[in-house]
Design a protein around this motif. Structure first.
Motif, PDB file in Angstrom:
ATOM      1  N   GLN A   1      30.082  18.045 -22.363  1.00  9.96           N
ATOM      2  CA  GLN A   1      28.699  17.682 -22.709  1.00  9.96           C
ATOM      3  C   GLN A   1      28.090  16.772 -21.642  1.00  9.96           C
ATOM      4  OE1 GLN A   1      26.798  18.767 -25.287  1.00  9.96           O
ATOM      5  NE2 GLN A   1      28.502  20.180 -25.613  1.00  9.96           N
TER       6      GLN A   1
ATOM      7  N   ARG B   1      18.936  11.225 -17.895  1.00  8.38           N
ATOM      8  CA  ARG B   1      18.665  11.752 -19.239  1.00  8.38           C
ATOM      9  C   ARG B   1      19.046  10.732 -20.301  1.00  8.38           C
ATOM     10  NH1 ARG B   1      18.043  17.488 -19.532  1.00  8.38           N
ATOM     11  NH2 ARG B   1      18.344  17.152 -21.754  1.00  8.38           N
ATOM     12  N   ASP B   2      18.209  10.681 -21.356  1.00  8.36           N
ATOM     13  CA  ASP B   2      18.492   9.758 -22.460  1.00  8.36           C
ATOM     14  C   ASP B   2      19.628  10.243 -23.347  1.00  8.36           C
ATOM     15  OD1 ASP B   2      16.457   7.962 -21.873  1.00  8.36           O
ATOM     16  OD2 ASP B   2      14.961   9.289 -22.792  1.00  8.36           O
ATOM     17  N   ASP B   3      19.796  11.587 -23.396  1.00  9.75           N
ATOM     18  CA  ASP B   3      20.653  12.170 -24.438  1.00  9.75           C
ATOM     19  C   ASP B   3      22.090  12.436 -23.985  1.00  9.75           C
ATOM     20  OD1 ASP B   3      19.775  14.033 -22.595  1.00  9.75           O
ATOM     21  OD2 ASP B   3      19.600  15.661 -24.034  1.00  9.75           O
ATOM     22  N   ARG B   4      22.427  12.131 -22.742  1.00  8.88           N
ATOM     23  CA  ARG B   4      23.769  12.462 -22.252  1.00  8.88           C
ATOM     24  C   ARG B   4      24.312  11.337 -21.379  1.00  8.88           C
ATOM     25  NH1 ARG B   4      25.187  18.667 -21.903  1.00  8.88           N
ATOM     26  NH2 ARG B   4      23.718  19.407 -23.455  1.00  8.88           N
TER      27      ARG B   4
ATOM     28  N   CYS C   1      23.008  19.656 -17.148  1.00  2.13           N
ATOM     29  CA  CYS C   1      21.552  19.841 -17.277  1.00  2.13           C
ATOM     30  C   CYS C   1      20.847  19.788 -15.918  1.00  2.13           C
ATOM     31  CB  CYS C   1      20.970  18.756 -18.179  1.00  2.13           C
ATOM     32  SG  CYS C   1      21.777  18.605 -19.760  1.00  2.13           S
TER      33      CYS C   1
ATOM     34  N   GLY D   1      23.300   9.900 -17.165  1.00  3.57           N
ATOM     35  CA  GLY D   1      22.637   9.290 -18.314  1.00  3.57           C
ATOM     36  C   GLY D   1      21.861   8.051 -17.883  1.00  3.57           C
TER      37      GLY D   1
END
Ligand code: ADP
Length: 302
Positions: free
Chosen positions: A105, A80-83, A110, A55
């Motif tokens: 998650q 990543r911004d979302d994890r 990813c 992240g």
């Protein structure tokens, strides 16, 4: 071969009980353990890199700092911004360790989502190392992308090494695990299973059966580890068995296989001598299991 060892997978936050009601935070994961030991075993002119996704939060930054301080190249790691990163906690009950995971998650899932980014991370690597856990955490469509990227890298001259590390709970089902691992075997120059897993999940009667099965699936060389028992090294034309030296006062077998793989590959990449490579692998693993924890900083790796 270009002088870059690249390991791919998931590094997690580790919370380990201190015995005083608190937890010590560290970082670990099977492929990270191998990269960490490979850095110690390979000559200084080799780059050792780690590829994953993290992240952009504070704990992800701490993980990146840890990797950099371990002399691992992190430039390709996706942010990543979302994890955020995954975490596990070591639990102790009557002296027995068990693990609780928060990783479903995690950002690492990813790591193959962006095929262009993955291809650029792999480019220039001489040896690409991954495990069954690397495959297990990917969405199924990304597994296919990942294996395609490996095939492309091999065509460009990279070698690949794979430890199946069979963990059925990480997979959607056991048949998918067996099929994916068998497909990955066909993309590998070095296949490095532990017999205990192969017996449990493929039902192999002996380490030779595991070696034959993976050779038939297309692996170049198969190195079957079996705890204190003989290591079997087989390729299309030869097969040898090596007895690791006995190890006394075993404290914690965490990372035995991961450290073996690192030292084996480091030695093999610098000369292709199979007996010397098994010896290096078994000697390092034998030292690692005499200490607590996955990453043992105080060891001589020569
Ligand atoms: P994993 O950690 O993947 O289960 P193994 O238990 O098969 O891996 O061990 C990997 C290597 O570590 C073995 O090939 C051996 O060299 C060394 N090793 C592990 N357990 C022992 C032991 N009890 N005695 C001596 N060597 C061991």
């Amino acid at each position: 071969m270009s002088l870059k060892f690249l390991a791919i997978g998931e590094c997690m936050v580790e919370m380990a009980p201190t015995g005083e009601g608190t937890y010590a935070m560290g970082f670990a994961g099977d492929t990270l353990n191998t990269a960490w030991y490979a850095r110690k075993c390979l000559p200084a002119d080799w780059t050792v890199g780690y590829y994953t996704a993290v992240g952009r939060d504070q704990v992800s930054e701490q993980m990146l700092s840890f990797l950099k301080e371990s002399d691992l190249e992190t430039a390709a790691i996706q942010k990543r911004d979302d994890r955020t990163v995954g975490l596990y906690m070591i639990q102790l009950k009557d002296g027995e360790r068990s693990f609780a995971y928060w990783r479903s998650q995690s950002a690492a899932r990813c790591l193959a989502a962006d095929g262009t980014h993955l291809a650029s991370a792999l480019s220039g690597a001489g040896l690409i190392y991954f495990s069954g856990i690397t495959l297990a955490i990917l969405p199924s469509e990304d597994r296919a992308k990942f294996l395609d990227a490996l095939r492309t890298a091999r065509k460009a001259g990279a070698k690949t090494a794979f430890d199946p590390n069979l963990r059925p709970r990480l997979w959607e089902d056991a048949d998918t695990m067996r099929a994916s691992v068998t497909e990955a075997a066909g993309c590998c120059d070095f296949l490095m299973p532990s017999f205990e897993d192969e017996l449990a999940h493929f039902g192999d009667a002996t380490p030779d059966v595991s070696a034959d099965r993976y050779l038939a699936a297309g692996a170049g060389m198969v190195v079957v580890k079996n705890g204190p028992e003989e290591v079997i090294c087989a390729d299309a034309g030869s097969r040898q068995a090596f007895q690791p030296a006995p190890v006394s006062s075993i404290v914690d077998t965490t990372a035995a296989g991961d450290s073996f793989n690192a030292a084996f590959l480091a030695k093999y990449l610098s000369g292709g001598d199979v007996p010397a490579s098994v010896d290096a692998g078994a000697r390092l693993a034998g030292k690692v299991i005499q200490h607590r924890g996955a990453l043992v900083a105080c060891l001589e790796t020569a």
